[in-house]
Structure formats: C-alpha cells, structure tokens
Enzyme design. Structure first.
Site, short mmCIF file in Angstrom:
data_model
loop_
_atom_site.label_atom_id
_atom_site.label_comp_id
_atom_site.label_asym_id
_atom_site.label_seq_id
_atom_site.Cartn_x
_atom_site.Cartn_y
_atom_site.Cartn_z
N LYS A 12 40.64 47.06 52.19
CA LYS A 12 40.44 45.72 52.77
C LYS A 12 40.91 45.68 54.24
CE LYS A 12 40.88 43.26 48.32
NZ LYS A 12 41.64 42.18 47.63
N TYR A 52 32.28 38.11 46.34
CA TYR A 52 33.28 37.49 45.47
C TYR A 52 32.75 36.21 44.81
CZ TYR A 52 37.36 40.42 46.67
OH TYR A 52 38.27 41.45 46.80
N ASN A 115 46.21 42.29 49.81
CA ASN A 115 46.72 43.32 48.90
C ASN A 115 45.99 44.66 49.04
OD1 ASN A 115 44.36 42.58 47.73
ND2 ASN A 115 45.24 41.73 45.86
N HIS A 118 40.52 46.84 46.84
CA HIS A 118 39.73 46.26 45.76
C HIS A 118 39.25 47.37 44.83
CE1 HIS A 118 36.66 43.94 43.62
NE2 HIS A 118 35.91 45.03 43.74
N GLU A 129 28.64 45.20 41.98
CA GLU A 129 29.29 45.49 43.26
C GLU A 129 28.75 46.74 43.95
OE1 GLU A 129 33.53 43.40 41.99
OE2 GLU A 129 33.46 45.56 42.32
#
Ligand code: CDP
Ligand code: MG
Length: 142
Positions: A12, A52, A115, A118, A129
């Site tokens: 990310k 998302y 975080n 993914h 995805e």
C-alpha cells in the site's frame, strides 16, 4: 493436501513511502510463494473505490479510498500452496496492535487504517481482485 492458489497482494502507499517494498516481497518469497505478476500503479479514488467496493457501506470507505489513492502502490499476484491463507498469515491481523509478532503488520504498520499490505481474504475475493489489475497475458504462472 492444499491446493495451488493465486492471491492478489498490494504494498500500500505507506509501504512504498516507508521503502519496505523489498521487505514485504522478500517475506512472501521466503515463505515459498512465487510472484507471477507485479507492477507499480497510482490508483485514482474511484479505482480504489472499485477495488474495495465490498466495503462501500463501511464508515471508513471514504478514508480508505483517499489513503489507497494517496500515492503509488505495488500490486502483485502470488502463487503457491494455500497461497490465500498463507499470505494472510504472513501479513498479520488488520490492526497491527493485534497482529502476531513477526508478521508484516506487527513489524511495519502504524495503524489499522495504514497497515502496509493487502491480501485477498478468500477464493472469491481473489477471483475479483486479480483480474481487477491484471490481464491473463500479464500473469506468468509456473
Ligand atoms: O485488509 P484486511 O482484509 O485485513 O481488512 P479489511 O477489513 O478487508 O479492511 C480493508 C482495509 O480497510 C484495511 O486493511 C484498512 O486499510 C482499512 N480499514 C480501516 O481503515 N479501518 C477499519 N476499521 C478497518 C479497515
Ligand atoms: Mg480485506
């Protein structure tokens, strides 16, 4: 017996910013996963919203779109035995405060929002995805 699976992972924007692309990818490779597709992209807010879309009703959806489009990311497809669950184990829990020691999120992430990484959470998610980012010609399976 576990099946050979493919899963979609993303380093990310905070991971790219913190210069831990190599660290994250290295952990996946050391665990036996094979990288079969990879590229750096910078998503728009609507790209991130599409990725998302499953979270569209959640209170954090707007901020998640903003964060995921705040800078470039590295998207990759990992292949291996039980790749979906294995990738999730290497990542650790969504909230780094609850992630097991030695996981990517425990070691590198600052918060539940930012975080680092993914990973698809199921066969169904991976099936959505992976083609969201990669065409069949961009995936180099062994
Ligand atoms: O990424 P993971 O599958 O572990 O968690 P998720 O529940 O699918 O949530 C997707 C992403 O939304 C998380 O990785 C966080 O970046 C973000 N999130 C958030 O900002 N605030 C929350 N309370 C939960 C998730
Ligand atoms: Mg998820």
């Amino acid at each position: 017996m576990t099946a050979i699976q493919r899963t979609l992972s993303i380093v990310k924007p905070d991971g790219v910013q913190k210069r831990v692309i190599g660290d994250v990818i290295g952990r996946f490779e050391k665990a036996g996963l094979r990288i079969v597709a990879m590229k750096m992209i910078h998503m728009s807010s609507s790209d991130a919203g599409g990725f998302y879309v499953v979270h569209r009703e959640r209170p954090f959806y707007g901020e998640l779109r903003e964060y995921m489009s705040s800078g470039p990311v590295v998207v990759l497809v990992l292949e291996g035995h039980d790749a979906i669950a294995l990738t999730r184990r290497i990542m650790g829990a969504t909230d780094p405060a609850h992630a097991d020691p030695g996981t990517i999120r425990a070691d590198l992430a600052e918060s539940i929002e930012r975080n680092i990484v993914h990973g698809s959470d199921s066969v169904e998610s991976a099936a959505y995805e992976i083609p969201f980012f990669f065409s069949a010609m961009e995936i180099h399976g062994g």
